[in-house]
Write an enzyme that holds these catalytic residues in place. Structure first.
Site, PDB file in Angstrom:
ATOM      1  N   LYS A 143      -5.457 -41.701  26.700  1.00 22.99           N
ATOM      2  CA  LYS A 143      -4.316 -42.515  27.101  1.00 22.99           C
ATOM      3  C   LYS A 143      -3.035 -41.660  27.101  1.00 22.99           C
ATOM      4  O   LYS A 143      -3.044 -40.517  26.602  1.00 22.99           O
ATOM      5  CB  LYS A 143      -4.193 -43.700  26.136  1.00 22.99           C
ATOM      6  CG  LYS A 143      -5.393 -44.664  26.193  1.00 22.99           C
ATOM      7  CD  LYS A 143      -5.214 -45.820  25.200  1.00 22.99           C
ATOM      8  CE  LYS A 143      -6.387 -46.773  25.230  1.00 22.99           C
ATOM      9  NZ  LYS A 143      -6.198 -47.913  24.279  1.00 22.99           N
ATOM     10  N   TYR A 185      -8.178 -53.540  32.399  1.00 19.38           N
ATOM     11  CA  TYR A 185      -8.015 -54.376  31.203  1.00 19.38           C
ATOM     12  C   TYR A 185      -8.105 -55.872  31.532  1.00 19.38           C
ATOM     13  O   TYR A 185      -7.616 -56.694  30.750  1.00 19.38           O
ATOM     14  CB  TYR A 185      -6.695 -54.050  30.508  1.00 19.38           C
ATOM     15  CG  TYR A 185      -6.750 -52.790  29.666  1.00 19.38           C
ATOM     16  CD1 TYR A 185      -7.716 -52.645  28.653  1.00 19.38           C
ATOM     17  CD2 TYR A 185      -5.854 -51.748  29.858  1.00 19.38           C
ATOM     18  CE1 TYR A 185      -7.779 -51.497  27.873  1.00 19.38           C
ATOM     19  CE2 TYR A 185      -5.910 -50.592  29.069  1.00 19.38           C
ATOM     20  CZ  TYR A 185      -6.874 -50.484  28.079  1.00 19.38           C
ATOM     21  OH  TYR A 185      -6.939 -49.355  27.294  1.00 19.38           O
ATOM     22  N   PHE A 245      -0.741 -59.248  24.268  1.00 28.14           N
ATOM     23  CA  PHE A 245      -0.376 -57.839  24.400  1.00 28.14           C
ATOM     24  C   PHE A 245      -0.687 -57.258  25.774  1.00 28.14           C
ATOM     25  O   PHE A 245      -0.472 -56.061  26.008  1.00 28.14           O
ATOM     26  CB  PHE A 245      -1.077 -57.003  23.310  1.00 28.14           C
ATOM     27  CG  PHE A 245      -2.584 -57.112  23.312  1.00 28.14           C
ATOM     28  CD1 PHE A 245      -3.362 -56.374  24.192  1.00 28.14           C
ATOM     29  CD2 PHE A 245      -3.230 -57.969  22.424  1.00 28.14           C
ATOM     30  CE1 PHE A 245      -4.746 -56.470  24.201  1.00 28.14           C
ATOM     31  CE2 PHE A 245      -4.620 -58.076  22.422  1.00 28.14           C
ATOM     32  CZ  PHE A 245      -5.378 -57.322  23.316  1.00 28.14           C
ATOM     33  N   ARG A 298     -18.174 -44.692  21.105  1.00 26.50           N
ATOM     34  CA  ARG A 298     -17.365 -45.669  20.355  1.00 26.50           C
ATOM     35  C   ARG A 298     -17.246 -45.258  18.888  1.00 26.50           C
ATOM     36  O   ARG A 298     -16.217 -45.459  18.262  1.00 26.50           O
ATOM     37  CB  ARG A 298     -17.985 -47.067  20.463  1.00 26.50           C
ATOM     38  CG  ARG A 298     -17.984 -47.656  21.869  1.00 26.50           C
ATOM     39  CD  ARG A 298     -16.656 -48.211  22.291  1.00 26.50           C
ATOM     40  NE  ARG A 298     -16.239 -49.352  21.505  1.00 26.50           N
ATOM     41  CZ  ARG A 298     -15.173 -50.099  21.789  1.00 26.50           C
ATOM     42  NH1 ARG A 298     -14.423 -49.819  22.855  1.00 26.50           N
ATOM     43  NH2 ARG A 298     -14.836 -51.112  21.032  1.00 26.50           N
ATOM     44  N   THR A 301     -10.538 -49.970  16.750  1.00 22.82           N
ATOM     45  CA  THR A 301      -9.402 -50.195  17.658  1.00 22.82           C
ATOM     46  C   THR A 301      -8.061 -49.921  16.972  1.00 22.82           C
ATOM     47  O   THR A 301      -7.184 -49.281  17.542  1.00 22.82           O
ATOM     48  CB  THR A 301      -9.440 -51.644  18.193  1.00 22.82           C
ATOM     49  OG1 THR A 301     -10.703 -51.854  18.828  1.00 22.82           O
ATOM     50  CG2 THR A 301      -8.315 -51.896  19.182  1.00 22.82           C
ATOM     51  N   ARG A 307      -9.417 -41.824  16.461  1.00 15.28           N
ATOM     52  CA  ARG A 307      -8.308 -42.706  16.085  1.00 15.28           C
ATOM     53  C   ARG A 307      -7.991 -42.597  14.584  1.00 15.28           C
ATOM     54  O   ARG A 307      -6.834 -42.678  14.182  1.00 15.28           O
ATOM     55  CB  ARG A 307      -8.638 -44.147  16.460  1.00 15.28           C
ATOM     56  CG  ARG A 307      -8.582 -44.400  17.967  1.00 15.28           C
ATOM     57  CD  ARG A 307      -9.205 -45.743  18.311  1.00 15.28           C
ATOM     58  NE  ARG A 307      -9.039 -46.122  19.708  1.00 15.28           N
ATOM     59  CZ  ARG A 307      -9.696 -47.126  20.279  1.00 15.28           C
ATOM     60  NH1 ARG A 307     -10.555 -47.849  19.575  1.00 15.28           N
ATOM     61  NH2 ARG A 307      -9.491 -47.411  21.553  1.00 15.28           N
ATOM     62  N   ASN A 342      -3.377 -45.987  20.382  1.00 22.34           N
ATOM     63  CA  ASN A 342      -4.647 -45.570  19.767  1.00 22.34           C
ATOM     64  C   ASN A 342      -5.398 -44.496  20.563  1.00 22.34           C
ATOM     65  O   ASN A 342      -6.592 -44.303  20.388  1.00 22.34           O
ATOM     66  CB  ASN A 342      -5.506 -46.787  19.432  1.00 22.34           C
ATOM     67  CG  ASN A 342      -5.948 -47.549  20.650  1.00 22.34           C
ATOM     68  OD1 ASN A 342      -5.651 -47.154  21.783  1.00 22.34           O
ATOM     69  ND2 ASN A 342      -6.667 -48.636  20.450  1.00 22.34           N
ATOM     70  N   HIS A 354      -9.596 -44.508  25.220  1.00 15.33           N
ATOM     71  CA  HIS A 354     -10.436 -45.659  25.569  1.00 15.33           C
ATOM     72  C   HIS A 354     -11.880 -45.203  25.732  1.00 15.33           C
ATOM     73  O   HIS A 354     -12.127 -44.105  26.230  1.00 15.33           O
ATOM     74  CB  HIS A 354      -9.964 -46.268  26.899  1.00 15.33           C
ATOM     75  CG  HIS A 354     -10.954 -47.247  27.465  1.00 15.33           C
ATOM     76  ND1 HIS A 354     -10.972 -48.576  27.118  1.00 15.33           N
ATOM     77  CD2 HIS A 354     -11.999 -47.077  28.314  1.00 15.33           C
ATOM     78  CE1 HIS A 354     -11.977 -49.179  27.733  1.00 15.33           C
ATOM     79  NE2 HIS A 354     -12.618 -48.303  28.475  1.00 15.33           N
ATOM     80  N   GLU A 390     -16.408 -49.694  34.782  1.00  9.24           N
ATOM     81  CA  GLU A 390     -15.241 -48.825  34.621  1.00  9.24           C
ATOM     82  C   GLU A 390     -15.418 -47.502  35.367  1.00  9.24           C
ATOM     83  O   GLU A 390     -14.479 -47.007  35.985  1.00  9.24           O
ATOM     84  CB  GLU A 390     -14.985 -48.586  33.134  1.00  9.24           C
ATOM     85  CG  GLU A 390     -14.488 -49.840  32.438  1.00  9.24           C
ATOM     86  CD  GLU A 390     -14.483 -49.772  30.910  1.00  9.24           C
ATOM     87  OE1 GLU A 390     -14.092 -50.775  30.280  1.00  9.24           O
ATOM     88  OE2 GLU A 390     -14.864 -48.733  30.338  1.00  9.24           O
TER      89      GLU A 390
HETATM   90  P1  DAT Z   1     -10.858 -50.973  22.280  1.00 13.30           P
HETATM   91  O1  DAT Z   1      -9.869 -50.083  22.987  1.00 13.30           O
HETATM   92  O2  DAT Z   1     -11.196 -50.455  20.920  1.00 13.30           O
HETATM   93  O3  DAT Z   1     -12.065 -51.288  23.119  1.00 13.30           O
HETATM   94  P2  DAT Z   1      -9.973 -53.694  22.865  1.00 13.30           P
HETATM   95  O4  DAT Z   1     -10.840 -53.639  24.067  1.00 13.30           O
HETATM   96  O5  DAT Z   1     -10.126 -54.849  21.946  1.00 13.30           O
HETATM   97  O6  DAT Z   1     -10.089 -52.360  21.988  1.00 13.30           O
HETATM   98  O7  DAT Z   1      -8.450 -53.667  23.317  1.00 13.30           O
HETATM   99  C1  DAT Z   1      -8.028 -52.821  24.368  1.00 13.30           C
HETATM  100  C2  DAT Z   1      -6.728 -52.171  23.980  1.00 13.30           C
HETATM  101  O8  DAT Z   1      -5.712 -53.165  23.839  1.00 13.30           O
HETATM  102  C3  DAT Z   1      -6.760 -51.474  22.616  1.00 13.30           C
HETATM  103  O9  DAT Z   1      -7.255 -50.155  22.713  1.00 13.30           O
HETATM  104  C4  DAT Z   1      -5.323 -51.518  22.209  1.00 13.30           C
HETATM  105  C5  DAT Z   1      -4.828 -52.832  22.781  1.00 13.30           C
HETATM  106  N1  DAT Z   1      -4.914 -53.913  21.782  1.00 13.30           N
HETATM  107  C6  DAT Z   1      -6.024 -54.536  21.345  1.00 13.30           C
HETATM  108  N2  DAT Z   1      -5.744 -55.461  20.424  1.00 13.30           N
HETATM  109  C7  DAT Z   1      -4.408 -55.432  20.281  1.00 13.30           C
HETATM  110  C8  DAT Z   1      -3.463 -56.147  19.465  1.00 13.30           C
HETATM  111  N3  DAT Z   1      -3.858 -57.100  18.633  1.00 13.30           N
HETATM  112  N4  DAT Z   1      -2.158 -55.833  19.589  1.00 13.30           N
HETATM  113  C9  DAT Z   1      -1.733 -54.866  20.441  1.00 13.30           C
HETATM  114  N5  DAT Z   1      -2.558 -54.154  21.233  1.00 13.30           N
HETATM  115  C10 DAT Z   1      -3.870 -54.426  21.146  1.00 13.30           C
HETATM  116 MG    MG Z   2     -12.303 -52.405  24.818  1.00 14.48          MG
END
Ligand code: DAT
Ligand code: MG
Length: 149
Positions: free
Chosen positions: A9, A49, A57, A85, A91, A102, A112, A115, A126
């Site tokens: 990212k 996303y 968010f 992963r 996350t 991370r 973080n 991805h 994706e």
């Molecule tokens: P990951 O990237 O571990 O697959 P995710 O798919 O749940 O996590 O979320 C996608 C991204 O969105 C994550 O990398 C960071 C952001 N994100 C997730 N939960 C969040 C939250 N509670 N507040 C702010 N950003 C968040």
């Molecule tokens: Mg995800």
């Protein structure tokens, strides 16, 4: 062989962690089959996303991911999706184990660093979203015989 979509990212790029990320996947024994740097369009980021579009968010996440260049990659190997992963970590970097990307380099969920696809269906989706088929290069590393029995 499984393929997974990995993206450094904008925070990872700005913090000079592209090489570190690539190193960890290379060290593990996965094979790089696609790589490019781009500043994602809003449309691409929103598609990527889409599953989070109702979350509070979502807008800040899309703003962030489109704010600067990212490095998009496809890595190949047995069990690459789940293993990536684990290499990436939880996350929220504060919950991510030391030794994960991370866990080692982040402190904030909105920064973080990286991805990784979470399942075979999302990986396929994706990869198709970020790469043209001609941008993916299948090849057989000579080390393969020492990685797989
Ligand atoms: P990951 O990237 O571990 O697959 P995710 O798919 O749940 O996590 O979320 C996608 C991204 O969105 C994550 O990398 C960071 C952001 N994100 C997730 N939960 C969040 C939250 N509670 N507040 C702010 N950003 C968040
Ligand atoms: Mg995800």
């Amino acid at each position: 062989m499984e393929r997974t979509f990995i993206m450094v990212k904008p925070d990872g790029v700005q913090r000079n962690l592209i090489g570190e990320v690539i190193q960890r996947f290379e060290n593990k024994g996965f094979t790089l089959v696609g790589l490019k740097m781009l500043k994602p369009s809003r449309e691409l980021a929103e598609k990527h996303y889409a599953v989070h579009k109702e979350r509070p968010f979502f807008k800040t996440l899309v703003d962030f991911i489109t704010s600067d260049p990212v490095v998009a990659m496809v890595w190949e190997g047995d069990g690459a999706i789940a293993s990536a992963r684990k290499i990436i970590g939880a996350t929220n970097p504060l919950n991510a184990e030391p030794g994960t990307i991370r866990g080692d380099y982040g402190v904030s969920i909105g920064r973080n660093l990286i991805h990784g696809s979470d399942a075979p269906e999302t990986a396929q989706q994706e990869i198709g979203l970020w790469f043209e088929p001609t941008e993916l290069v299948g090849w057989t590393p000579t080390a393969q015989a020492w990685l797989y029995e």
